[in-house]
Scaffold this active site. Structure first.
Site, PDB file in Angstrom:
ATOM      1  N   ASP A  45     -27.848 -58.843  32.591  1.00 36.98           N
ATOM      2  CA  ASP A  45     -27.566 -57.603  33.330  1.00 36.98           C
ATOM      3  C   ASP A  45     -28.644 -56.638  32.825  1.00 36.98           C
ATOM      4  O   ASP A  45     -29.690 -57.100  32.333  1.00 36.98           O
ATOM      5  CB  ASP A  45     -26.131 -57.108  33.040  1.00 36.98           C
ATOM      6  CG  ASP A  45     -25.670 -56.006  33.984  1.00 36.98           C
ATOM      7  OD1 ASP A  45     -25.197 -56.327  35.086  1.00 36.98           O
ATOM      8  OD2 ASP A  45     -25.787 -54.803  33.641  1.00 36.98           O
ATOM      9  N   LYS A  98     -17.343 -59.573  31.659  1.00 39.25           N
ATOM     10  CA  LYS A  98     -18.585 -58.823  31.379  1.00 39.25           C
ATOM     11  C   LYS A  98     -18.680 -58.648  29.873  1.00 39.25           C
ATOM     12  O   LYS A  98     -17.677 -58.694  29.179  1.00 39.25           O
ATOM     13  CB  LYS A  98     -18.534 -57.439  32.044  1.00 39.25           C
ATOM     14  CG  LYS A  98     -19.897 -56.850  32.281  1.00 39.25           C
ATOM     15  CD  LYS A  98     -20.537 -57.441  33.519  1.00 39.25           C
ATOM     16  CE  LYS A  98     -21.973 -57.004  33.687  1.00 39.25           C
ATOM     17  NZ  LYS A  98     -22.464 -57.342  35.041  1.00 39.25           N
TER      18      LYS A  98
HETATM   19  O1  2IT Z   1     -23.512 -57.795  37.888  1.00 40.92           O
HETATM   20  C1  2IT Z   1     -23.733 -59.015  38.051  1.00 40.92           C
HETATM   21  O2  2IT Z   1     -23.219 -59.660  38.966  1.00 40.92           O
HETATM   22  C2  2IT Z   1     -24.637 -59.672  37.108  1.00 40.92           C
HETATM   23  N1  2IT Z   1     -25.154 -59.004  36.222  1.00 40.92           N
HETATM   24  C3  2IT Z   1     -24.907 -61.142  37.207  1.00 40.92           C
HETATM   25  C4  2IT Z   1     -23.788 -61.919  36.605  1.00 40.92           C
HETATM   26  C5  2IT Z   1     -24.031 -63.391  36.494  1.00 40.92           C
HETATM   27  O3  2IT Z   1     -23.153 -64.052  35.911  1.00 40.92           O
HETATM   28  O4  2IT Z   1     -25.041 -63.902  36.965  1.00 40.92           O
END
Ligand code: 2IT
Length: 444
Positions: A164, A124
């Site tokens: 996100d 993340k």
């Molecule tokens: O919390 C999540 O799964 C996302 N924000 C999407 C992450 C992604 O790599 O598509």
């Protein structure tokens, strides 16, 4: 494992990282039984190795605003675990972003991504930058400055960021443009791209659609039908939009959306042009939901959350810890049937305890919202193959993946009385996959 002792040591090492400690405690508590059945996990220190990120990058992001003032934000990328695939997870741009929030989201992402059935590790990132109220030019300069630092650490087979909260198609476009220029390559290094340069159809809808496919399976398992059920949704961003759209397509009635200013109660149901209007509201960048109430002549309840409504299904779609014990009691008193987190860690631990104690169907974000990252995984596949699938093809695969996630929750979360503990099911299924992969690959 002695969870209290373990958590004490962890909080001594990382004091004040409350969200991260909350996420770790939840997972360890639910996997503890199966952990003790596998002495090889203990011997290889799987828990100790899993809770610490592989590495964390923090960096300064200096940029110039439209008035010519220099602004400085902090950027993060937490590469948590890549035992089963390249690091994968979104970027959050929001003033609340700090290391604890990045670490909790990265930790959750490991298990979520394991559940998707695709080869994806957990990561993340993000920044305390607030895109709300900024001009397009400011957002572009910020994204370019952010990527100038981040690009060294990512790559299509290394680490693939996405969106996100606060990071949508516009931000991904600017980030991608800068990556392409710096790396001098055109690869699937980000997902959530626009369709013209490698994006996947259905990615914008994926989180909300996937969540409703999952909820429908939950109800079906309990012998119920989603048609005609009332639904409370919080938030009004991309995820809330996709959830409202699919819920209304399935014949359920969505009666609320919310923002930081309060919630709207639309007893006739949010569907059709009202769902389209959610996109307009979001694009207006004011972060308030009250204009919906004015436009459609429905009640607006300021400074409150929709969990006080009498509904069959509650879908938190905004942010972490947005549904607490008091909200849970209200929902339970109002005979809610099903609570499914579409936001990451949407419910507090006290709220979850209440749902489980009262035998309310409850499912955690890492299972319910995994459709988003799943279609990101499908975007990576299409990019690697240099092809584009149709919307029908992607939606079909999303549907299959959500059903498989539901099956895993059922098989690992079945209680003696026949009910399903989705929290335990999701955590154990995700954990077992990653733990086995780590074990097989030695101490690295
Ligand atoms: O919390 C999540 O799964 C996302 N924000 C999407 C992450 C992604 O790599 O598509």
């Amino acid at each position: 494992m002695d969870i209290e002792k373990f958590m004490q040591a962890l909080s001594a090492k990382h004091p004040n990282e409350n969200e991260y400690l909350q996420a770790v405690r939840e997972v360890l508590t639910t996997i503890n039984d199966i952990y003790s059945e596998h002495p090889e996990f203990e011997k290889a220190k799987i828990a100790e190795r899993l809770i610490e990120p592989d590495r964390i990058f923090t960096f300064k992001v200096p940029w110039v605003d439209d008035q010519g003032n220099v602004q400085v934000n902090i950027g993060y990328r937490v590469q948590f675990n890549n035992a089963i695939g390249p690091y994968k997870g979104g970027l959050r741009f929001h003033p609340s972003v700090n290391l604890s929030i990045m670490k909790f989201l990265g930790f959750e992402q490991i298990f979520k991504n394991a559940l998707t059935t695709l080869p994806l590790g957990g990561a993340k990132g993000g920044s305390d930058f607030n895109p709300k109220g900024k001009s397009d030019a400011e957002v572009m300069r910020f994204c370019q400055a952010f990527m100038t630092e981040l690009w060294r650490y990512i790559g299509p087979e290394t680490d693939v960021p996405a969106g996100d909260i606060g990071v949508g198609a516009r931000e991904i476009g600017y980030l991608y443009g800068m990556y392409r220029k710096l790396a001098h390559e055109n690869t699937g290094v980000l997902t959530g791209k626009s369709i013209e340069f490698g994006g996947s159809l259905i990615r914008p809808e994926a989180t909300g659609f996937g969540a409703l496919y999952f909820v429908r399976e939950m109800l079906k398992k309990a012998g119920m039908d989603i048609q005609g059920k009332t639904v409370a949704i919080s938030g009004f961003g991309n995820v809330a939009w996709g959830a409202a759209l699919k819920a209304s397509q399935m014949g359920a009635k969505v009666v609320s959306i919310s923002g930081p200013d309060g919630y709207v109660y639309d007893e006739n149901g949010i569907s059709g042009e009202k769902i389209d209007y959610m996109l307009e509201l979001r694009a207006s960048c004011n972060d308030i939901v009250s204009p919906y109430a004015e436009k459609f002549g429905v009640p607006f309840i300021p400074n409150r959350r929709p969990w006080e409504l009498k509904v069959d299904i509650a879908l938190p779609c905004a942010t972490q810890n947005e549904l607490n014990a008091e909200d849970a009691s209200n929902l339970i008193n109002n005979k809610v049937l099903c609570v499914a987190e579409v936001s990451n860690m949407g419910c507090t631990p006290e709220a979850i305890d209440l749902f489980i104690k009262n035998k309310i169907m409850y499912a955690p974000g890492k299972a319910v919202n995994a459709g988003g990252v799943s279609v990101s995984g499908l975007e990576m596949t299409q990019n690697a193959m240099h092809i584009t699938w149709t919307a029908e093809e992607v939606d079909k695969q999303l549907h299959q993946i959500m059903n498989k996630i539901h099956e895993q929750c059922v098989s690992f979360g079945k209680e003696k009385d026949g009910t399903i503990n989705y929290l335990k099911g999701a955590n154990v299924a995700g954990f077992m996959k990653v733990a086995k992969a780590m074990l097989a690959q030695g101490i690295v």
